[in-house]
Design a protein around this motif. Structure first.
Motif: not given
Length: 394
Positions: A202-210, A312-316, A333-340
């Motif tokens: 539910k945290n929007k920043m998870v999706w921004v980072l994704s 990549n280093g900056t985001v993580f 979640i963020v890694g899945a978005a990157g992989g997709i």
């Protein structure tokens, strides 16, 4: 929180295991041209074969990240590496296009090593060291380059089957090393129940980072996987030469990843991301109009490699800092978005190639995505000018 005793050995073994896993994850790409000739594949069929391992390796990062939070990296990581023996042997014995697709899909589990490794290592170090340390862990991505360097040569001298057999021993050795020579850290807080872990979504920043990782890591995966095929098709070079050039892209992107974490620690992630997206947009524009010029393409690709690696280093750097008790699922979640983000471009490029006879439109799409990220990050900077603000879901 301070660095725990035994952290260095966990960091080293986890990083080396990720090198092995990413070698498996990228194994199809440098062999795709040979498989295309053997089975008379279209550009779209070849692109699907290259992209299919990325799919499972992306989606399964979420449950594997959660499992790491709950059961510890030692068990999850060692079992994951043992599982990879199965599709590696399956590919070594495959004799049809559909068999390769099926086993390549399962080999995609290797991509989940990123979520497991990051979630494991992050718990051993204090927040002020995590940018650099997780950047070092992420250097396991260099396994993509190992695949590009080694597998085409093995396939040329001993056959495609031997290239996949060559993966088995390193995978087993990595599994044994993780199980025998690492341990799980002492943590002050237990992992949250699954229902609470999913609440972080539910945290929007998870999706921004994704979104940001969709472009940066997705760009890394897509370029690393599809460059060999693109270079052979556009410039008519040999698969081994193309694999070496693509490996150079991967090596550069991987080596600068810790620099991204360090610069984010020093100057702030938001400022770094703005610069990265501006320069990535420029690179995408150059590639869309100068694809047939090997000098211009080489320069643009190398700059892109540096930018996506730093990105990549900056985001993580941000994930464990703001989600200390849900690092695994947020990493997933963020890694899945990157992989997709790395799954779709090869397929799109193959379709574009079959439809238009060229690849320029694919880089136009990259320009659109990077510029969109620039706008989103700009909006965040206006509301939080010193850095990206993210409320903890812990």
């Amino acid at each position: 929180m301070t660095k725990q005793k035994g952290a260095t050995s966990v960091l080293v073994i986890s990083t080396l295991a990720m090198v092995v896993a990413f070698t498996c994850w990228a194994a199809i790409s440098p062999l795709a041209v040979l498989l295309q000739k053997t089975y008379h594949l279209s550009a779209t069929q070849k692109s699907i074969l290259v992209a299919i391992p990325v799919l499972l390796g992306s989606v399964m990062r979420i449950p594997l990240g959660m499992a790491t939070d709950r059961f510890g990296g030692r068990k999850v990581y060692s079992l994951l590496m043992l599982f990879l023996v199965i599709p590696a042997i399956g590919l070594a014995n495959a004799h049809s296009y559909m068999a390769y697709v099926g086993w390549a899909f399962l080999l995609g589990m290797a991509g989940t090593s990123f979520a497991v490794g990051i979630a494991s290592v992050s718990k051993w170090y204090p927040p002020n060291e995590q940018g650099l340390v997780l950047g070092i862990t992420g250097m396991g991505n260099i396994g993509t380059a190992v695949a590009g360097f080694a597998l085409p040569t093995i396939a040329k001298t001993s056959g495609i089957s031997s290239a996949f057999w060559a993966l088995v021993a390193p995978v087993v050795i990595a599994a044994v090393a993780i199980f025998l020579f690492t341990k799980d850290p002492v943590v002050s807080k237990k992992a949250q129940p699954a229902s609470q872990q999913f609440a972080v979504m539910k945290n929007k920043m998870v999706w921004v980072l994704s979104l940001f990782y969709f472009v940066t890591f997705g760009g890394f995966v897509a370029f690393g996987n599809y460059l060999p095929s693109l270079l052979v098709d556009v410039f008519k070079i040999t698969p081994i030469d193309a694999g070496m050039r693509a490996a150079g892209f991967v090596v550069l992107a991987t080596l600068v990843r810790p620099i991204g974490g360090y610069l984010a620690d020093k100057f702030g992630a938001s400022k770094m991301l703005s610069l990265i997206f501006i320069l990535l947009s420029a690179c995408a524009l150059i590639l869309s109009v100068a694809l047939s010029n090997i000098i211009a393409m080489t320069i643009a690709c190398l700059l892109t490699a540096a930018l996506v690696g730093i990105g990549n280093g900056t985001v993580f750097k941000l994930v464990p800092q703001y989600f200390p008790t849900t690092t695994g699922i947020v990493t997933g979640i963020v890694g899945a978005a990157g992989g997709i983000g790395g799954f779709f471009p090869p397929i799109v490029m193959g379709i574009i190639k079959d439809a238009t006879g060229g690849y320029a439109l694919g880089f136009v799409f990259l320009l659109v995505f990077t510029f969109s990220c620039l706008l989103v990050n700009g909006k965040l900077r206006r509301s939080a000018p010193n850095n990206i603000k993210m409320s903890s879901a812990s």
